[in-house]
Write a protein that holds these residues in place. Sequence first.
Motif, PDB file in Angstrom:
ATOM      1  N   TYR A 313     -23.609 -16.146  29.612  1.00 47.45           N
ATOM      2  CA  TYR A 313     -24.051 -15.280  28.517  1.00 47.45           C
ATOM      3  C   TYR A 313     -25.405 -15.741  27.975  1.00 47.45           C
ATOM      4  O   TYR A 313     -26.315 -14.934  27.753  1.00 47.45           O
ATOM      5  CB  TYR A 313     -23.007 -15.285  27.400  1.00 47.45           C
ATOM      6  CG  TYR A 313     -23.434 -14.563  26.146  1.00 47.45           C
ATOM      7  CD1 TYR A 313     -23.485 -13.169  26.097  1.00 47.45           C
ATOM      8  CD2 TYR A 313     -23.815 -15.273  25.016  1.00 47.45           C
ATOM      9  CE1 TYR A 313     -23.897 -12.507  24.950  1.00 47.45           C
ATOM     10  CE2 TYR A 313     -24.219 -14.619  23.853  1.00 47.45           C
ATOM     11  CZ  TYR A 313     -24.264 -13.238  23.832  1.00 47.45           C
ATOM     12  OH  TYR A 313     -24.668 -12.587  22.697  1.00 47.45           O
ATOM     13  N   THR A 314     -25.542 -17.042  27.782  1.00 42.70           N
ATOM     14  CA  THR A 314     -26.807 -17.588  27.272  1.00 42.70           C
ATOM     15  C   THR A 314     -27.948 -17.307  28.240  1.00 42.70           C
ATOM     16  O   THR A 314     -29.060 -16.957  27.827  1.00 42.70           O
ATOM     17  CB  THR A 314     -26.668 -19.096  27.028  1.00 42.70           C
ATOM     18  OG1 THR A 314     -25.630 -19.325  26.067  1.00 42.70           O
ATOM     19  CG2 THR A 314     -27.967 -19.699  26.511  1.00 42.70           C
ATOM     20  N   ALA A 315     -27.669 -17.454  29.545  1.00 43.07           N
ATOM     21  CA  ALA A 315     -28.696 -17.148  30.545  1.00 43.07           C
ATOM     22  C   ALA A 315     -29.128 -15.685  30.453  1.00 43.07           C
ATOM     23  O   ALA A 315     -30.316 -15.363  30.600  1.00 43.07           O
ATOM     24  CB  ALA A 315     -28.166 -17.464  31.938  1.00 43.07           C
ATOM     25  N   TRP A 316     -28.175 -14.806  30.200  1.00 35.32           N
ATOM     26  CA  TRP A 316     -28.500 -13.373  30.031  1.00 35.32           C
ATOM     27  C   TRP A 316     -29.400 -13.174  28.810  1.00 35.32           C
ATOM     28  O   TRP A 316     -30.409 -12.460  28.884  1.00 35.32           O
ATOM     29  CB  TRP A 316     -27.203 -12.576  29.888  1.00 35.32           C
ATOM     30  CG  TRP A 316     -27.375 -11.116  29.629  1.00 35.32           C
ATOM     31  CD1 TRP A 316     -27.690 -10.144  30.533  1.00 35.32           C
ATOM     32  CD2 TRP A 316     -27.219 -10.447  28.362  1.00 35.32           C
ATOM     33  NE1 TRP A 316     -27.743  -8.907  29.920  1.00 35.32           N
ATOM     34  CE2 TRP A 316     -27.459  -9.070  28.587  1.00 35.32           C
ATOM     35  CE3 TRP A 316     -26.892 -10.886  27.077  1.00 35.32           C
ATOM     36  CZ2 TRP A 316     -27.388  -8.124  27.555  1.00 35.32           C
ATOM     37  CZ3 TRP A 316     -26.825  -9.944  26.041  1.00 35.32           C
ATOM     38  CH2 TRP A 316     -27.073  -8.585  26.290  1.00 35.32           C
ATOM     39  N   THR A 317     -29.057 -13.784  27.689  1.00 34.42           N
ATOM     40  CA  THR A 317     -29.860 -13.589  26.476  1.00 34.42           C
ATOM     41  C   THR A 317     -31.278 -14.121  26.641  1.00 34.42           C
ATOM     42  O   THR A 317     -32.215 -13.593  26.053  1.00 34.42           O
ATOM     43  CB  THR A 317     -29.212 -14.274  25.257  1.00 34.42           C
ATOM     44  OG1 THR A 317     -29.167 -15.693  25.463  1.00 34.42           O
ATOM     45  CG2 THR A 317     -27.804 -13.759  25.004  1.00 34.42           C
ATOM     46  N   LYS A 318     -31.439 -15.158  27.462  1.00 39.93           N
ATOM     47  CA  LYS A 318     -32.751 -15.788  27.625  1.00 39.93           C
ATOM     48  C   LYS A 318     -33.549 -15.226  28.798  1.00 39.93           C
ATOM     49  O   LYS A 318     -34.683 -15.633  29.034  1.00 39.93           O
ATOM     50  CB  LYS A 318     -32.583 -17.306  27.792  1.00 39.93           C
ATOM     51  CG  LYS A 318     -32.042 -18.013  26.573  1.00 39.93           C
ATOM     52  CD  LYS A 318     -31.937 -19.510  26.802  1.00 39.93           C
ATOM     53  CE  LYS A 318     -31.423 -20.236  25.570  1.00 39.93           C
ATOM     54  NZ  LYS A 318     -32.361 -20.115  24.432  1.00 39.93           N
ATOM     55  N   GLY A 319     -32.950 -14.285  29.555  1.00 47.71           N
ATOM     56  CA  GLY A 319     -33.647 -13.753  30.716  1.00 47.71           C
ATOM     57  C   GLY A 319     -33.750 -14.765  31.834  1.00 47.71           C
ATOM     58  O   GLY A 319     -34.823 -14.959  32.416  1.00 47.71           O
ATOM     59  N   GLN A 320     -32.617 -15.396  32.143  1.00 44.45           N
ATOM     60  CA  GLN A 320     -32.571 -16.417  33.193  1.00 44.45           C
ATOM     61  C   GLN A 320     -31.407 -16.151  34.143  1.00 44.45           C
ATOM     62  O   GLN A 320     -30.684 -17.059  34.529  1.00 44.45           O
ATOM     63  CB  GLN A 320     -32.423 -17.813  32.560  1.00 44.45           C
ATOM     64  CG  GLN A 320     -33.591 -18.255  31.710  1.00 44.45           C
ATOM     65  CD  GLN A 320     -34.802 -18.645  32.553  1.00 44.45           C
ATOM     66  OE1 GLN A 320     -34.690 -18.896  33.742  1.00 44.45           O
ATOM     67  NE2 GLN A 320     -35.973 -18.673  31.932  1.00 44.45           N
ATOM     68  N   THR A 321     -31.215 -14.901  34.529  1.00 46.21           N
ATOM     69  CA  THR A 321     -30.059 -14.526  35.354  1.00 46.21           C
ATOM     70  C   THR A 321     -30.330 -14.603  36.849  1.00 46.21           C
ATOM     71  O   THR A 321     -29.403 -14.559  37.652  1.00 46.21           O
ATOM     72  CB  THR A 321     -29.617 -13.087  35.034  1.00 46.21           C
ATOM     73  OG1 THR A 321     -30.622 -12.167  35.507  1.00 46.21           O
ATOM     74  CG2 THR A 321     -29.369 -12.890  33.550  1.00 46.21           C
ATOM     75  N   GLY A 322     -31.599 -14.690  37.250  1.00 47.61           N
ATOM     76  CA  GLY A 322     -31.946 -14.631  38.667  1.00 47.61           C
ATOM     77  C   GLY A 322     -32.142 -13.211  39.185  1.00 47.61           C
ATOM     78  O   GLY A 322     -32.463 -13.024  40.354  1.00 47.61           O
TER      79      GLY A 322
END
Length: 465
Positions: A313-322
């Motif tokens: 979820y945090t990766a999604w909020t930060k734009g770090q999903t790949g």
Amino acid sequence: MTRPVILWFRRDLRLADQPALAAAVASGAPVIPVYILDDETPRHRKMGGASRWWLHHSLASLDADLQSIGARLILRRGKSDDILSLLAKETGASAIHFIKHYEPWWRNAEKSLAKALPAGCDLECHDGNYLLPPGSVTTGSGGQYKIYTPFMRALWQHMPPAKPVPAPEKLTALAHWPTSDALSDWGLLPVKPDWAGGMQQLWTPGEQSAKARLEAFADKAKFYDEKRNLPSIAGSSFLSPHLHFGEISAASCWHATMAAGGSVDVFLKELVWRDYAQNVICQFPEYGGRNARDAFDRMPWRDLDDPAVKADYTAWTKGQTGYPIVDAGMRQLWATGWMHNRVRMIAASFLIKHLLIDWRAGEKWFWDTLVDADYGSNAVNWQWTAGSGVDSNMFVRIMAPLSQSEKFDAAHYIRHWVPELSDLGEPYIHDPEEHGVRPKGYPRKLIGHKQARERALGAFAGTKG
């Protein structure tokens, strides 16, 4: 002396085509414009950080506009019905004029205010934030529409809306104004750190800026359908936050664009969608936090208390999903308080279906980070994407973000918002990991598309009973 009247502003921060203001002026009485920063009435639905930044600048603009016609904006903080009741007693006001709002907390506040007013002070309610008053477009049997398309067709029969009314040239001023808070004391702007730099570059809140945005868009409205889905070009109207805060009316937007020709009807239907969202929350006040379809109450969402899920979820909020198109959108949102409409759908679908995280977690994030965070539109759009809404996309229709990125020519958009990928050409930039060109500084995909699809469909199958 004539007793004054109070004009209660909320999300209607304009002077032109403002029915409550027009009625207050028509009364012939001195007008006391007031805005109340009320975090108590909405409770957990108080404005998020991005909206508060916008509000600060919009109120400053509104006060300047009021001063130019002989008035000023009174600022108070607290529970709206309490503050307005006290202000009515303090000033001897004969009436309070306001535009009706349809969020559940504002409907409750309006009921409470009616009970709290001092004797001799009337409550004057007006409509004016939508094309037509929510609830007024009914079926042949007098019921409310739940599905967008028949609602749109019924509302369209009443268009165009009434012509916008110009702003008054002068307000009757008071000899002695009530005390007012200082806007700077409300702490609406971020300080440590000041994360609003990107918003300052993109936006200028206020009615005059809203008019300028509309004028600029009116010349391009006929190309709306051809360009609105392309995030790499400025095909959007950029009117959504101005409409949300009521710096311009929906009627003004309709009349300024309706004769543009081309695909302008697609834009006009976006204004209708805004009305539709209000009709939904009128029928389902808890729509922002409750599934409209019971099957989704059985959906086995991944648990955000699990550290691995929280990390996703945090990766999604930060734009770090790949996933470059998702990451570009989430970074644009954080930087500017806004995200391209097509990318909003892609990013929302990714959270719900690829990461299998409850749509309500995404709705809350958007609530805090969007400058156009609107309870009705935000909730309706998230439930449409999830498949849980009264009118929604089917859950099993799982958007493929990588092919969407290529289909809608998002390369330039990605290069701008994901600079780690700026040296990549097409088609590699849309899926650098698959092409073997992923830079070391850019994350691997949180999950592959095929794996995510299979997991989502398996989870959804478990809701059927």
